[in-house]
Design an enzyme around this catalytic site. Structure first.
Site, mmCIF file in Angstrom:
data_model
loop_
_atom_site.group_PDB
_atom_site.id
_atom_site.type_symbol
_atom_site.label_atom_id
_atom_site.label_comp_id
_atom_site.label_asym_id
_atom_site.label_seq_id
_atom_site.Cartn_x
_atom_site.Cartn_y
_atom_site.Cartn_z
ATOM 1 N N ASP A 409 69.676 31.118 26.897
ATOM 2 C CA ASP A 409 69.674 31.403 25.655
ATOM 3 C C ASP A 409 70.512 32.095 25.050
ATOM 4 O O ASP A 409 71.277 32.688 25.609
ATOM 5 C CB ASP A 409 68.386 32.302 25.135
ATOM 6 C CG ASP A 409 67.154 31.261 25.483
ATOM 7 O OD1 ASP A 409 67.341 30.218 25.536
ATOM 8 O OD2 ASP A 409 65.905 31.893 24.886
ATOM 9 N N THR A 411 70.627 33.702 21.440
ATOM 10 C CA THR A 411 70.297 34.894 20.584
ATOM 11 C C THR A 411 69.400 36.029 21.405
ATOM 12 O O THR A 411 68.561 35.431 22.247
ATOM 13 C CB THR A 411 69.136 34.341 19.668
ATOM 14 O OG1 THR A 411 69.662 33.490 18.876
ATOM 15 C CG2 THR A 411 68.947 35.262 18.456
ATOM 16 N N ASP A 731 62.737 33.139 26.104
ATOM 17 C CA ASP A 731 61.746 34.486 25.594
ATOM 18 C C ASP A 731 60.404 33.797 24.786
ATOM 19 O O ASP A 731 59.595 34.525 24.794
ATOM 20 C CB ASP A 731 62.612 35.066 24.732
ATOM 21 C CG ASP A 731 63.507 34.284 23.691
ATOM 22 O OD1 ASP A 731 62.934 32.934 23.409
ATOM 23 O OD2 ASP A 731 64.266 34.928 22.905
#
Length: 1183
Positions: A409, A411, A731
């Site tokens: 990912d 972020t 996440d």
């Protein structure tokens, strides 16, 4: 991990959900109705509420709750909880077994305890505000019940599903469920449904809870991921207690049974009301983890089997030769008669031969291997905890060493997940970093401070860090926090301004929205004049600016030409670096003029004066570029998969080092990626993915489905010579499928949702990419530790077996006695595994390419070392054995009678043999042909301790062991010779490493991974639990048996459906019902098993992709789908058939649909009319 679900965070009261079905009768609304309602979205949900219940208050009334009171009668779910030395050999063997078992058990227990500790810590921390008895109280999320009135406010993670009763500007981030990054506005008249696992981003409100636990939206996804294991067992017990009670809920759920796919039918044998044997077996099957054996496990199992067979063969030959030699020599050559009184003596000889055979076998089989693996993994897991990796599945640690690709990912993993102002254009200067406050004219600075302080929502603020040394916490809108942080960097405090001008004193606020892309705040001054501060997207605000503050702080005219200059020289360079540009401006309304028309926003927010333009970004974590460089050097490809736009993604990827200027790599957006990998029919094709993934580095604007597709495509690909091993970070709840599919799934410990953690193998407790690099290092270290141990172990084995075998055949007695062999075997095995498996990892591990799935455990270099050292040791041992007595001038130990006392000769052989192993243990520390075997030896205290300890014990055994160890004392001179011959292995090792491995083409490698072709097809197709070789035959029979039963059952379903008229419902409603909650989870498990089984089947590749890309598998009650033939009959047909069967519906959450049709079969009816083409006819023929 089954009962983790019991108390998971986003997943509140599983305990409470058990009772819901039982209360269906007491309430005016059933569990199934509530569940169906929560699956709808926005206007559909609103229509349903109005049609069925009038309004939200109607639902509250049926749940016996008032909007500010909790229902009194929701009960809380039940909580659940040779003469005197003969014993030595047996004891030694038992001790080794006990060691292995205890170490393994202790490791598992401590790992579980660690994880439970983490989980319960998270859990106790999370409480939620509800209104009970008119009181506002905070309760743990596990205690929330259906009918509770919960207060929701900014920053909450919703623990249960509910319906909004009253809301103030409530906006929810549903990206963890839907993957959509835009916030969803919730209101009574548009979209009143609030879903568990989603975050409240703005506003506040109250909701009535409608679903908790496994019935909430997050719960349903959780159950799909297979968290329901232990609940199921508990419910099994309950089901037995309540078997005779009938409950309404079960019928509701069973009406949905038609949704069962063929593949899931395949998994269920005939069901009995009692839950008979078939049912039990089946459930076990459904609950087993679907992970295939880890790469290392597979290789070790294979190697151990090969070595075991060789050892068995050698020991059998040894026994046969000894017995034949004795019999021929005694009765043939010496022509002795068999005397009855001599029989016991002959039998003693035969027993001695048998013991020698067993000794050879014991030495040949490396029983230290499992211990070495366990110790190595456990040691690594413990140490990885310090490196912020919480390992949930032990083998993930080793698989990580083989990783060839990481899909990360952006972020929070590569970036810091905190927006920060990094550039600014103030007083006509472009600052590339935050300017010094002295460099800015005071009046510009005061405009800046006041403008930012009052024109950011007062809910956005920066709080001190939670722990010392941490970063300040950002609360509220991230962009506004960046601006407030900018003020703090300019050594100014926004709080002073806010204290001076409280929120109530603001005259008018035009809030930010996605259409106007700006926010403005009007202040009324004491002299009656007004000042408006505005901030927003630079391209929009600059168009409304007619003046700009110049270098001396005065406002000067700002023409369109000047604006174009700023766009070219400031805004475009910022945007090309991936910065978001925000323009800050103000306007004054003098006191004397008539009051403006405040409602006409366009006239108000115009004619502005520009204060500054700032560039905001989510900065890359400082340590990430270096970590990515290490990965690339180690042969691991890093790909970024993000939901952000492609320009930002490309800029961040360049800063991280994922993209290098001038290289030929792909950056795609999700829709472009989908277009390229699909054929005309919209199906995903592996060949198309194979053309893209090798060059793909950035996938932007991607949905969770794209992520799953990419991961699956890379894992299934066969274009490169080695199969790819993929690690994935995630996440959100929506990352669950990709984390589950990946070889190693990393979940974020801080930002990660519970579902992501449950689907993962390793949790990054600091959400940092560098921790992944540490995991790679530890994984490779585990692999190397096992190889070091193997190199040492196999040298001992080869020498000991040949010595025992040759010695036995030539001298009728093994030079190394059984107890001595056990000392060599047990202590060298167990202690060496401890010594070599605890080597700490070094940076040099990251300088080589990954081993991959098919690389053998024992490389050519290792084979050269093993055979080379074995040759030296054999020469020394045989020289001592056949010429040692002359050299040392002692009595020969050969051809000793049956119960002769231990001889010095054989003691020297034993002592020299052990010391050679001890020095060879130092050689074994290097497996890639390095010359300096002592490098870093003192970094490993355990290794030094064990080598010294073994040496001390060896002295005690030889000097004081006496008869039990068949040793006699040695003189100092004999000891020195033993040590000298032992140290010879170190010098010999230097000689071996000078021989180039490339010349030794005849050396074979060993310990390859299991190839795909070697696995029987049934095993691949079923892909349920890990299958041992011995289980295979048994499993084939079971599979056929299950298939037979399933086929009959499917046909029976059809018959009953036809008899009962047109729909299945009739057939279902006549059946006695069963406890619905047990049913729920079982259904989901069956659904899951079919889903993941589909993932593994090559022929169903397109069908599962279709499922993942159109997650709309909800079957309408009105159109029963009846599979007439189960999938095994039409394998080729499977993808199309599965795609076409279910009609789509607007359900976007992959909700599991209940299944499991419990049919009572009336055989006499079934045999009525059966024309050849009918389903009845097909039933008869199959029966």
């Amino acid at each position: 991990m089954g009962d983790m679900a019991n108390n998971s965070v986003a997943y509140g009261g599983v305990k409470n959900s058990l009772k819901e079905a039982n209360h269906d009768g007491d309430f005016g609304i059933t569990l199934a109705e509530l569940r169906a309602l929560m699956e709808l979205r926005s206007t559909d949900a609103l229509r349903k509420i109005q049609e069925s219940y009038g309004d939200v208050y109607g639902i509250c009334a049926r749940l016996k709750t008032s909007p500010n009171e909790v229902c009194g009668d929701v009960s809380v779910g039940e909580e659940e909880g040779e003469g005197e030395t003969g014993w030595i050999e047996g004891a030694a063997i038992l001790l080794s077994v006990v060691c292995v078992v205890l170490v393994t058990a202790f490791n598992d227990w401590s790992k579980e305890k660690q994880f439970r500790g983490l989980q319960s810590r998270i859990e106790q921390e999370q409480k939620f505000t509800v209104i009970r008895g008119g009181q506002v109280i905070q309760i743990p999320v596990a205690d929330i019940t259906v009918g509770d009135i919960a207060q929701v406010k900014y920053g909450d993670l919703l623990p249960a599903d509910g319906i909004l009763i009253q809301g103030n500007d409530l906006k929810i981030d549903e990206s963890s469920l839907t993957g959509e990054s835009d916030h969803v506005k919730k209101s009574l008249d548009k979209d009143p449904l609030l879903l568990s696992g989603t975050h409240v981003m703005e506003g506040s409100g109250r909701m009535v809870v409608t679903a908790v636990g496994i019935n909430s939206q997050t719960g349903i996804i959780f159950t799909l991921l297979g968290a329901g294991g232990e609940e199921e067992e508990k419910k099994d017990e309950k089901k037995k207690e309540k078997k005779n009670k009938k409950q309404d809920g079960a019928i509701e759920n069973r009406n949905k049974a038609k949704a069962q796919d063929g593949a899931a039918m395949e998994m269920q044998p005939l069901k009995s009301e009692e839950g008979g044997d078939g049912d039990e077996k089946d459930k076990k099957k459904a609950n087993l983890p679907k992970k295939e054996k880890s790469v290392l496990q597979g290789k070790l199992t294979k190697l151990a089997v090969q070595i075991g067979k060789a050892g068995l063969l050698m020991s059998a030959i040894t026994v046969i030769i000894l017995v034949l030699y004795f019999v021929i020599d005694t009765f043939w050559v010496q022509k002795r008669p068999w005397l009855a009184e001599c029989t016991p003596i002959y039998i003693q000889y035969f027993v001695k031969f048998f013991i020698i055979g067993v000794t050879v076998l014991v030495v040949a089989v490396p029983e230290g291997l499992p211990l070495a693996v366990t110790i190595s993994l456990a040691y690594s897991v413990k140490k990885m905890m310090k490196d912020n990796n919480l390992v949930r599945h032990l083998d993930a640690c080793e698989t990580m060493g083989n990783a060839t690709a990481i899909c990360s990912d952006k972020t929070g993993t590569l970036t810091m997940n905190r927006m920060t102002v990094v550039q600014a254009y103030i007083n006509e200067k472009h600052y590339k970093k935050i300017p010094d406050p002295e460099a800015i004219p005071p009046n510009i600075l005061s405009y800046l401070v006041t403008g930012i302080s009052v024109n950011c929502a007062y809910t956005s603020k920066i709080l001190p860090p939670e722990k010392e040394g941490g970063l300040p916490r950002h609360v509220g809108n991230k962009t506004e926090c960046a601006l407030l942080g900018f003020l703090l960097d300019l050594k100014r405090d926004y709080q002073d301004v806010r204290n001076e001008i409280p929120e109530e004193a603001l005259y008018k606020v035009y809030t930010f929205n996605s259409v106007r892309k700006s926010m403005s705040t009007v202040l009324k001054n004491s002299d009656g004049s007004y000042r408006i501060f505005s901030k927003g997207a630079s391209e929009i605000i600059l168009k409304k600016c007619f003046k700009i503050l110049s270098a001396n702080g005065e406002a000067k005219v700002f023409r369109p030409r000047d604006r174009d200059d700023i766009v070219k020289t400031v805004i475009e360079p910022m945007a090309s670096e991936g910065l978001r540009t925000i323009c800050l401006a103000f306007r004054d309304f003098p006191a004397g003029e008539p009051e403006p028309e405040w409602d006409n926003e366009n006239d108000i927010v115009t004619g502005l004066t520009c204060i500054a333009v700032v560039g905001i970004e989510d900065p890359v974590r400082p340590e990430v570029p270096d970590a990515i460089k290490k990965c690339q050097r180690a042969g691991i490809t890093v790909r970024m998969v993000t939901g952000d736009n492609i320009n930002t993604a490309r800029a961040i990827a360049t800063k991280c080092g994922i993209l290098h200027p001038g290289e030929d790599f792909l950056c795609l957006e999700g829709k472009d990626f989908n277009r390229r990998i699909r054929n005309e029919k919209g199906e995903i094709e592996q060949e198309r993915i194979d053309k893209i993934w090798p060059k793909l580095r950035v996938l932007a604007r991607s949905s969770p489905t794209d992520k799953h597709t990419l991961v699956k495509g890379i894992i299934d690909s066969t274009v490169s010579e080695q199969r790819q091993v993929v690690a994935v970070t995630g996440d959100g709840t929506n990352d669950g499928p990709a984390l589950k599919k990946a070889d190693v799934g990393f979940a974020m410990g801080i930002a990660g949702t519970d579902v992501a953690k449950e689907a993962s193998d390793i949790i990054l407790t600091d959400d940092n990419f560098t921790s992944i690099v540490k995991a790679v290092m530890w994984g490779r270290n585990v692999y190397d530790s096992i190889s070091k141990f193997l190199q040492f172990q196999l040298t001992v084995n080869v020498v000991a077996v040949i010595v025992a075998f040759t010695g036995a055949c030539i001298t009728q007695d093994s030079p190394l006695k059984a107890v001595q062999m056990l000392w060599v075997n047990l202590i060298m095995d167990t202690l060496a595994s401890l010594a070599l498996a605890t080597e700490p990892p070094t940076e040099s591990l990251l300088l080589r390419k990954p081993y991959g799935r098919n690389k053998p455990l024992i490389s050519r270099t290792m084979m050269k070392n093993i055979l080379g050292h074995a040759f030296y040791q054999l020469v020394v041992v045989f020289t001592l054995l056949f010429a040692g007595e002359k050299f040392f001038d002692i009595d020969s130990g050969r051809n000793a009678p049956l119960h002769a006392p231990p001889s010095e000769h054989y003691t020297i052989v034993f002592n020299t043999f052990v010391l050679m192993q001890l020095f060879n243990e130092i050689n074994a520390r290097k497996i890639h042909g390095e010359r300096n075997v002592f490098e870093g030896i003192f970094n490993n205290a355990i290794f030094c301790t064990i080598v010294l300890g073994t040496f001390v014990v060896q002295i005690i055994i030889v000097q004081f062991g006496g008869k039990p160890f068949s040793c006699s004392e040695l003189s100092i001179e004999q000891w020195l010779w033993s040590i000298f011959l032992g140290m010879g292995t170190l010098l010999w090792g230097q000689l071996i490493s000078t021989i180039p491995t490339s010349r030794l083409k005849f050396l074979k490698e060993a310990g390859h991974g299991t190839q795909k072709e070697e696995i029987p097809e049934e095993e691949l197709a079923e892909d349920v639990e890990e299958i041992d070789h011995a289980e295979r035959e048994l499993r084939r029979g079971q599979i056929l048996w299950f298939r037979g039963l399933n086929r009959i059952q499917t046909q029976m379903d059809v018959v009953n459906a036809f008899q009962s008229g047109s729909s299945i419902q009739g057939a279902l409603r006549r059946q006695p019902s069963i406890a619905s909650q047990h049913h729920d989870i079982r259904v989901v498990n069956a659904f899951r098993s079919s889903l993941y089984e589909g993932l593994e089947k090559p022929e169903s590749r397109s069908s599962i992709h279709n499922f993942m890309t159109h997650p709309e598998f909800r079957i309408e009650d009105s159109e029963p789908h009846i599979p007439l033939i189960d999938d095994t009959d039409a394998e080729d047909d499977a993808p199309t058939k599965r795609n076409s069967s279910p009609p789509p519906s607007p359900n976007k959450n992959n909700n599991a649909v209940d299944s499991g049709i419990y049919l009572t079969i009336e055989m006499n009816k079934s045999a009525t009319s059966s024309s050849p083409g009918s389903p009845l006819h097909s039933l008869e023929t199959s029966l």
